[in-house]
Design a protein around this motif. Sequence first.
Motif, PDB file in Angstrom:
ATOM      1  N   GLN A   1       0.953  -7.982  22.154  1.00 17.94           N
ATOM      2  CA  GLN A   1       1.290  -6.677  21.604  1.00 17.94           C
ATOM      3  C   GLN A   1       0.498  -6.415  20.327  1.00 17.94           C
ATOM      4  OE1 GLN A   1       5.456  -6.135  20.613  1.00 17.94           O
ATOM      5  NE2 GLN A   1       5.402  -4.030  21.342  1.00 17.94           N
ATOM      6  N   GLN A   2       0.067  -5.162  20.164  1.00 21.63           N
ATOM      7  CA  GLN A   2      -0.682  -4.781  18.967  1.00 21.63           C
ATOM      8  C   GLN A   2       0.275  -4.639  17.781  1.00 21.63           C
ATOM      9  OE1 GLN A   2      -4.027  -1.868  20.458  1.00 21.63           O
ATOM     10  NE2 GLN A   2      -2.114  -1.397  21.461  1.00 21.63           N
ATOM     11  N   ARG A   3      -0.237  -4.921  16.573  1.00 22.35           N
ATOM     12  CA  ARG A   3       0.615  -4.865  15.388  1.00 22.35           C
ATOM     13  C   ARG A   3      -0.122  -4.210  14.221  1.00 22.35           C
ATOM     14  NH1 ARG A   3       2.404  -9.613  17.777  1.00 22.35           N
ATOM     15  NH2 ARG A   3       4.686  -9.884  17.800  1.00 22.35           N
ATOM     16  N   LEU A   4       0.679  -3.532  13.415  1.00 25.68           N
ATOM     17  CA  LEU A   4       0.231  -3.066  12.106  1.00 25.68           C
ATOM     18  C   LEU A   4       0.794  -4.021  11.059  1.00 25.68           C
ATOM     19  CD1 LEU A   4       0.597   0.823  11.914  1.00 25.68           C
ATOM     20  CD2 LEU A   4      -1.456  -0.514  11.465  1.00 25.68           C
ATOM     21  N   TRP A   5      -0.097  -4.505  10.189  1.00 30.42           N
ATOM     22  CA  TRP A   5       0.343  -5.371   9.093  1.00 30.42           C
ATOM     23  C   TRP A   5       0.214  -4.586   7.794  1.00 30.42           C
ATOM     24  CZ3 TRP A   5       2.460 -10.149   9.791  1.00 30.42           C
ATOM     25  CH2 TRP A   5       2.306 -10.720  11.066  1.00 30.42           C
ATOM     26  N   ILE A   6       1.351  -4.480   7.072  1.00 30.74           N
ATOM     27  CA  ILE A   6       1.398  -3.730   5.817  1.00 30.74           C
ATOM     28  C   ILE A   6       1.932  -4.658   4.723  1.00 30.74           C
ATOM     29  CG2 ILE A   6       2.383  -1.744   4.623  1.00 30.74           C
ATOM     30  CD1 ILE A   6       2.586  -0.359   7.325  1.00 30.74           C
ATOM     31  N   ARG A   7       1.217  -4.647   3.591  1.00 30.74           N
ATOM     32  CA  ARG A   7       1.653  -5.534   2.512  1.00 30.74           C
ATOM     33  C   ARG A   7       2.818  -4.898   1.753  1.00 30.74           C
ATOM     34  NH1 ARG A   7      -2.399  -7.896  -2.035  1.00 30.74           N
ATOM     35  NH2 ARG A   7      -2.154  -5.775  -2.875  1.00 30.74           N
TER      36      ARG A   7
ATOM     37  N   LEU B   1       0.087   5.966   1.697  1.00 32.31           N
ATOM     38  CA  LEU B   1       0.717   4.803   1.091  1.00 32.31           C
ATOM     39  C   LEU B   1       0.168   4.561  -0.319  1.00 32.31           C
ATOM     40  CD1 LEU B   1       0.754   2.288   4.095  1.00 32.31           C
ATOM     41  CD2 LEU B   1       2.706   3.497   3.094  1.00 32.31           C
ATOM     42  N   PRO B   2       0.912   3.885  -1.149  1.00 24.10           N
ATOM     43  CA  PRO B   2       0.415   3.521  -2.478  1.00 24.10           C
ATOM     44  C   PRO B   2      -0.808   2.614  -2.351  1.00 24.10           C
ATOM     45  CG  PRO B   2       2.796   3.289  -2.375  1.00 24.10           C
ATOM     46  CD  PRO B   2       2.344   3.531  -0.978  1.00 24.10           C
ATOM     47  N   PRO B   3      -1.682   2.602  -3.365  1.00 21.20           N
ATOM     48  CA  PRO B   3      -2.925   1.812  -3.278  1.00 21.20           C
ATOM     49  C   PRO B   3      -2.696   0.328  -3.079  1.00 21.20           C
ATOM     50  CG  PRO B   3      -3.044   3.415  -5.069  1.00 21.20           C
ATOM     51  CD  PRO B   3      -1.629   3.432  -4.583  1.00 21.20           C
ATOM     52  N   ASP B   4      -1.572  -0.219  -3.596  1.00 22.81           N
ATOM     53  CA  ASP B   4      -1.353  -1.654  -3.460  1.00 22.81           C
ATOM     54  C   ASP B   4      -0.748  -2.049  -2.119  1.00 22.81           C
ATOM     55  OD1 ASP B   4       1.009  -0.376  -3.969  1.00 22.81           O
ATOM     56  OD2 ASP B   4       1.859  -2.046  -5.142  1.00 22.81           O
ATOM     57  N   MET B   5      -0.424  -1.095  -1.271  1.00 22.48           N
ATOM     58  CA  MET B   5       0.131  -1.391   0.057  1.00 22.48           C
ATOM     59  C   MET B   5      -1.011  -1.320   1.074  1.00 22.48           C
ATOM     60  SD  MET B   5       3.850   0.508   0.079  1.00 22.48           S
ATOM     61  CE  MET B   5       4.340  -0.417   1.544  1.00 22.48           C
ATOM     62  N   LEU B   6      -1.615  -2.463   1.283  1.00 22.67           N
ATOM     63  CA  LEU B   6      -2.767  -2.546   2.188  1.00 22.67           C
ATOM     64  C   LEU B   6      -2.316  -2.480   3.649  1.00 22.67           C
ATOM     65  CD1 LEU B   6      -4.776  -5.361   0.356  1.00 22.67           C
ATOM     66  CD2 LEU B   6      -4.870  -2.880   0.028  1.00 22.67           C
ATOM     67  N   VAL B   7      -3.248  -2.008   4.517  1.00 20.91           N
ATOM     68  CA  VAL B   7      -2.953  -1.851   5.949  1.00 20.91           C
ATOM     69  C   VAL B   7      -4.006  -2.613   6.745  1.00 20.91           C
ATOM     70  CG1 VAL B   7      -2.679  -0.228   7.862  1.00 20.91           C
ATOM     71  CG2 VAL B   7      -1.931   0.414   5.547  1.00 20.91           C
ATOM     72  N   ARG B   8      -3.547  -3.413   7.698  1.00 16.62           N
ATOM     73  CA  ARG B   8      -4.428  -4.149   8.591  1.00 16.62           C
ATOM     74  C   ARG B   8      -3.959  -3.953  10.042  1.00 16.62           C
ATOM     75  NH1 ARG B   8      -6.651  -3.993   4.521  1.00 16.62           N
ATOM     76  NH2 ARG B   8      -7.608  -5.666   3.318  1.00 16.62           N
ATOM     77  N   TRP B   9      -4.938  -4.092  10.971  1.00 16.69           N
ATOM     78  CA  TRP B   9      -4.638  -3.895  12.406  1.00 16.69           C
ATOM     79  C   TRP B   9      -4.937  -5.195  13.153  1.00 16.69           C
ATOM     80  CZ3 TRP B   9      -2.712   0.134  15.317  1.00 16.69           C
ATOM     81  CH2 TRP B   9      -2.813  -0.008  16.714  1.00 16.69           C
TER      82      TRP B   9
END
Length: 454
Positions: free
Chosen positions: A135-141, A117-125
């Motif tokens: 339910q588990q989720r992926l959070w993407i900016r 992913l591009p550097p500005d698209m952060l990923v959180r769990w």
Amino acid sequence: MSVASGLRVVPRSLFARNVLLLVALVAVSQVCAIAVLLHFIQAPRIERAAGAFANYIVALDTLLETTPPDARQTVLSRLDLRADLPAGASTAAPDSRLRFYQSYWRRTFIESLRRHLPPDMLVRWQSGDTTDDGQQRLWIRAHLSGEPRWLALPVPEAAHDDGLATALLLSLGLGALAFATAYVIQRHLNRPLAHLADAARLVSAGGEPGVLPTDGPTEIAQVSGAFNRMTAALKEADATRALMLAGISHDIRTPMTKLRLAMAMSSVPSTDAAFAASAEGYLDTIDTILQQFMDYAGSGAKETPVVGDLNALIANLAADFAGLGHEFALDLGEIEPFPFRPISMMRMLMNLMQNAVLYGVVGLEVRTWTDMNANTACVVIADRGKGLGGQDPEALKQPFKRGGGEGQPKGTGLGLAIVERIARLHGGTLELRAREGGGAQSCLVLPLSGDATH
């Protein structure tokens, strides 16, 4: 840790070493198989899945960024887009030792996704225990009409289970089955070796082990066959020796008897009494030596053990010695009747008491007690003579090895050797020690469980 302490970690028995080696090999093979599977198979699969997922996210972000302002409300109602992250979201998924593959999958997927992913698209769990629906989720900016928003992407539990856990459990089950099979095979191979060791101990104690089976593996059958031939040769040698000594005893005692008769009928006793007494003494000495040779040859292995009272036997022998002017102080502890060979046991005790009389003369004593911890009967026959004289106690038990020095009584040196053989025949031990305060003592330890060699 020293080398000696490190060696103590390794079992001494071949059976335990083989089992330990097998367990180590199975464990190493399983670990290597899992490592190869994860590194060369699963990691590339997760990498490819993360790359494809990242392409979809980038495409979705491009689409959201170009969304007209008047359509924002419609997009917000269809997608879970938030301005702020929920409280349970974190930079990494939690690790679980029990579910290590899921932890490995999450960690590898998130790290790979961040790289694509591009550097500005952060990923959180976000774990399922912090969400309302579990339910588990992926959070993407992402970016909605140019404004940063957090996009929630649910991760179903089924996405983590691709059969690897089942494969791992099956692999562990197969490893356990291989270990159990090898354990049974090793026990089967170890059984004839245990029988061989028992037979060897029986032979060393003077017993007859019987014929070992030779229907096992070729190598063990060869060892068992060689052992059978050895015991047969030893048995034949013992029989030949006993027959030879019996023949010698018979052939020598016949002219001795005639010589005694001739001396009794001659005029020597009336004309030279000293010479006659000396000759009679020499004849008695020869007869005693012959008897000792016969006692050493006949170890008593063919005598049947019977339950008897050891203290009663010692008391009777002490009374016999007292009749000859040799008083033994008796301290007889409680010993339950147990199986022993009565004639051999009497011969053994008589030899030790006779040694105490000949070499000790004074301070004669016999003590007995029961060692409850070892389940053994202990007998100590002691004197206040000159002791061992600095000689090796083990060497004194060898055939034809005599103790004492100048002025000590003469003999064949077979007395202690006979005692040693009879003690081992009963599964016991003989130990010679210096007595505290002067003198020597002979210590017998005999098992009470009837383990005498048959």
